[in-house]
Enzyme design. Structure first.
Site: not given
Ligand code: PLP
Length: 430
Positions: A144, A239, A267
């Site tokens: 994702y 990522d 994050k």
């Protein structure tokens, strides 16, 4: 457990919010319950509006590595807010943030701040395309990368949990520019490089996955992907929105010993505020406006509040002696206890852990190494286990296909309680 206030709150929320949530992963659709409404958090715990307290392993889906409501972060936010919350002009904190990121992750020579992980990956892909003057991107099944159109092809996380890995609304043209390969299967990548010679702009992957549960890449796979990108003039994008500053101070790239061309972050880097970033080789980053022709901008990018929370968090991670060793110890203790439960009870399952990220897969397989292994998991069994955890005060992601996060604020008492409650749940499920 009484959750009557959360139930009433959800009935109100669905009236004017799609599905009652502002991000689909927060819904309890796949576990068949009512999402909890949280009113406060401290350290390892969150408290819902019915005053139930939970040991939290969601950690806001990754950011809260210091635990919730860390006093230094709160103090930095208060101090910053007194001077204003946004100017749309450079601030000193932005340079300090960039310097610290480049120091902690040496493959990053230049870095641009954005407002979310999604924005980081979308922008990194545009930059890779601008740099290579090619269109195609390879991503991996179950990975994702946020909700950008190019990445909603066989996507993980909420897209997987809710059964929409290919989203309507993504045009055929965009979808056809995204090629998908199989994680931990180098041949699937090399096959695409052969078939689409000189057309692949970028390969993007989670260098340790979290969004189909935790999976580590094999050395052969990750080294082969790096080599294929180098040989073909393709930009390798790690990522690290989830793994950056999480699995090690220098991210997954430090553990794996692989240098990507570009890295995306999010994050933890925001310390609980909305932040993302992307960076890498200066030669590539210099193509960005205003230096170069690849356009990317943001009204609130590098926002003072976000920089204050993020910078305070990163400094603590950088300067606290043995931070990652201590975190590793906590996570290893927890997972050893959970594994012993499985072994003692003869309960079928696989636990994958990298640093402070872990997933317990409900599967009869011996290993979980890719998306098809993940798909063999018993999600009904997971749903029951999840609900029992919640009832006993353990808050985890409401999906089999996610990572759990241990923070530095989790005490041995928290972790032992989690192990004991897990054992009780597994016994009842046998
Ligand atoms: C969370 C995540 C994203 C998306 O970040 P948002 O801030 O939710 O947009 C992208 N990539 C990975 C690996 C993630 O874990």
């Amino acid at each position: 457990m009484n959750i009557s206030k959360s139930k009433a709150a959800f009935i109100e929320a669905v009236k004017h919010i799609p599905g009652g949530v502002n991000s689909p992963v927060r819904a309890f659709n796949s576990v068949g319950g009512n999402p909890l409404f949280i009113k406060k958090s401290l350290g390892s715990k969150v408290t819902d509006i019915d005053d139930n307290e939970y040991i939290d392993y969601v950690a806001s889906w990754g950011p809260m590595i210091l635990g919730h409501t860390h006093p230094d972060v709160v103090e930095a936010l208060n101090r910053t807010a007194m001077n204003g919350t946004s100017y749309g002009a450079p601030t000193l904190m932005e340079t300090e943030m960039a310097d610290l990121i480049c120091k902690m992750i040496p493959s990053i020579e230049s870095v641009r701040m954005v407002n979310s992980g999604t924005e980081a990956t979308m922008s990194a892909l545009r930059l890779a395309r601008g740099y290579t003057k090619r269109d195609l991107v390879i991503k991996f099944e179950g990975c994702y990368h946020g909700h950008g159109d190019s990445f909603l092809i066989k996507a993980g996380s909420g897209a997987l949990t809710l059964g929409t890995p290919n989203s309507p609304g993504v045009t055929k043209g965009t979808a056809s520019d995204t090629l998908t390969a199989v994680y931990n299967d180098l041949d699937s990548v090399l096959g695409l490089f052969n078939e689409y010679k000189d057309q692949i702009a970028a390969v993007i992957l989670e260098p340790v996955t979290g969004n189909m549960g935790v999976i580590k890449p094999s050395d052969e796979f990750i080294q082969g992907v790096r080599k294929a990108c180098t040989d073909n003039g393709t930009v390798l994008i790690f990522d690290e929105v989830m793994t950056g500053f999480r699995v090690a101070k220098g991210g997954a790239q430090e553990i794996l010993g692989i240098t990507p061309d570009l890295t995306t972050l999010g994050k933890i880097i925001g310390g609980g505020l909305p932040v993302g970033a992307y960076g890498g080789k200066k030669e590539i980053m210099d193509l960005l406006a205003p230096n170069g022709p690849v356009y990317q901008a943001g009204t609130l990018s590098g926002n003072p509040m976000a920089m204050a929370a993020g910078l305070t968090t990163l400094r603590l991670l950088d300067e606290t002696p043995n931070f990652y060793e201590k975190l590793e110890e906590k996570a290893a203790f927890l997972v050893a206890g959970l594994q012993k439960n499985l072994d003692d009870l003869g309960f079928p399952g696989v636990i994958n852990r990298v640093g402070s990220m872990f997933t317990l897969f409900f599967t009869k397989e011996k290993e979980v190494n890719n998306f098809s292994d993940v798909m063999k998991c018993d999600t009904d069994l997971f749903a029951k286990y999840f609900m029992m955890g919640l009832e006993s005060g353990i808050y985890t992601a409401p999906s089999q296909f996610e990572a759990g996060f241990v923070s530095i604020a989790h005490s041995e008492v928290d972790l032992q309680e989690t192990i004991d409650k897990s054992r009780e749940a597994l016994k009842q499920l046998l």
